[in-house]
Design an enzyme around this catalytic site. Structure first.
Site, PDB file in Angstrom:
ATOM      1  N   HIS A   1       0.831  -1.200   0.000  1.00 20.49           N
ATOM      2  CA  HIS A   1       0.000   0.000   0.000  1.00 20.49           C
ATOM      3  C   HIS A   1       0.870   1.257   0.000  1.00 20.49           C
ATOM      4  O   HIS A   1       0.661   2.176  -0.798  1.00 20.49           O
ATOM      5  CB  HIS A   1      -0.925  -0.013   1.220  1.00 20.49           C
ATOM      6  CG  HIS A   1      -1.797   1.186   1.344  1.00 20.49           C
ATOM      7  ND1 HIS A   1      -3.124   1.165   1.024  1.00 20.49           N
ATOM      8  CD2 HIS A   1      -1.539   2.447   1.752  1.00 20.49           C
ATOM      9  CE1 HIS A   1      -3.640   2.361   1.228  1.00 20.49           C
ATOM     10  NE2 HIS A   1      -2.699   3.157   1.679  1.00 20.49           N
ATOM     11  N   GLU A   2       1.853   1.283   0.890  1.00 22.46           N
ATOM     12  CA  GLU A   2       2.728   2.463   0.977  1.00 22.46           C
ATOM     13  C   GLU A   2       3.606   2.587  -0.264  1.00 22.46           C
ATOM     14  O   GLU A   2       3.908   3.694  -0.714  1.00 22.46           O
ATOM     15  CB  GLU A   2       3.585   2.399   2.246  1.00 22.46           C
ATOM     16  CG  GLU A   2       2.783   2.399   3.537  1.00 22.46           C
ATOM     17  CD  GLU A   2       1.748   3.509   3.645  1.00 22.46           C
ATOM     18  OE1 GLU A   2       2.020   4.627   3.175  1.00 22.46           O
ATOM     19  OE2 GLU A   2       0.656   3.252   4.174  1.00 22.46           O
TER      20      GLU A   2
ATOM     21  N   HIS B   1       1.766   4.424  -2.990  1.00 26.00           N
ATOM     22  CA  HIS B   1       1.911   5.873  -2.803  1.00 26.00           C
ATOM     23  C   HIS B   1       3.271   6.326  -3.328  1.00 26.00           C
ATOM     24  O   HIS B   1       3.381   7.313  -4.055  1.00 26.00           O
ATOM     25  CB  HIS B   1       1.820   6.251  -1.318  1.00 26.00           C
ATOM     26  CG  HIS B   1       0.455   6.158  -0.731  1.00 26.00           C
ATOM     27  ND1 HIS B   1      -0.594   6.948  -1.124  1.00 26.00           N
ATOM     28  CD2 HIS B   1      -0.030   5.374   0.265  1.00 26.00           C
ATOM     29  CE1 HIS B   1      -1.667   6.656  -0.410  1.00 26.00           C
ATOM     30  NE2 HIS B   1      -1.352   5.702   0.435  1.00 26.00           N
TER      31      HIS B   1
END
Length: 153
Positions: free
Chosen positions: A67-68, A71
């Protein structure tokens, strides 16, 4: 798992899932309480909540890292890395990252209450904050308040 092991894991996941290198720093951050991880736009490093590993296991940790990294890679590509964008959702689904971190149970401490009793009528008052007994009186009979005890609930 140490910060160095986390760094190696993030680099490996980035290469395998995204086909791109992770060139910045990934560390555990004990202060993260309600979130799984955080990507910093200014210096591009990633903070990971250590409870994602200790409480939920390696699969959850890997999902949060992905998820990170979504980003991270979108931001470095000049695209918006916000959760609501179509590019974010598509890339997250393609790599199999977690959309949301699992909820963590709050470990609440017992609350301390202070008990005051009216000298005249015996009315009890339970407060979290201390009462100035020189200034405040009983709301029922205007009698003097006396501190009784502290109670944990």
């Amino acid at each position: 798992m140490t910060d160095q092991e986390l760094q190696q894991l993030v680099e490996r996941i980035s290469l395998q899932s995204f086909g791109k290198r992770f060139r910045h720093q990934a560390v555990f951050n004990q202060r993260l309480k309600t979130t799984g991880g955080r990507y910093h736009l200014r210096d591009h490093h990633i903070d990971i909540n250590p409870r994602m590993l200790t409480v939920f296991g390696e699969d959850t940790l890997e999902g949060v890292i992905k998820h990170e990294l979504v980003h991270y890679h979108l931001h470095l590509a000049g695209q918006s890395g916000q959760h609501r964008t179509k590019a974010f959702k598509q890339l997250l689904q393609a790599v199999g990252g977690l959309r949301y971190a699992p909820r963590q149970l709050r470990q609440s401490k017992p609350t301390k209450y202070l008990v005051y009793r009216c000298e005249k009528c015996g009315q009890l008052y339970q407060r979290r904050r201390r009462i100035n007994t020189q200034k405040f009186v009983c709301g029922k009979c205007r009698g003097r308040l006396i501190f009784q005890k502290s109670v944990l609930q």
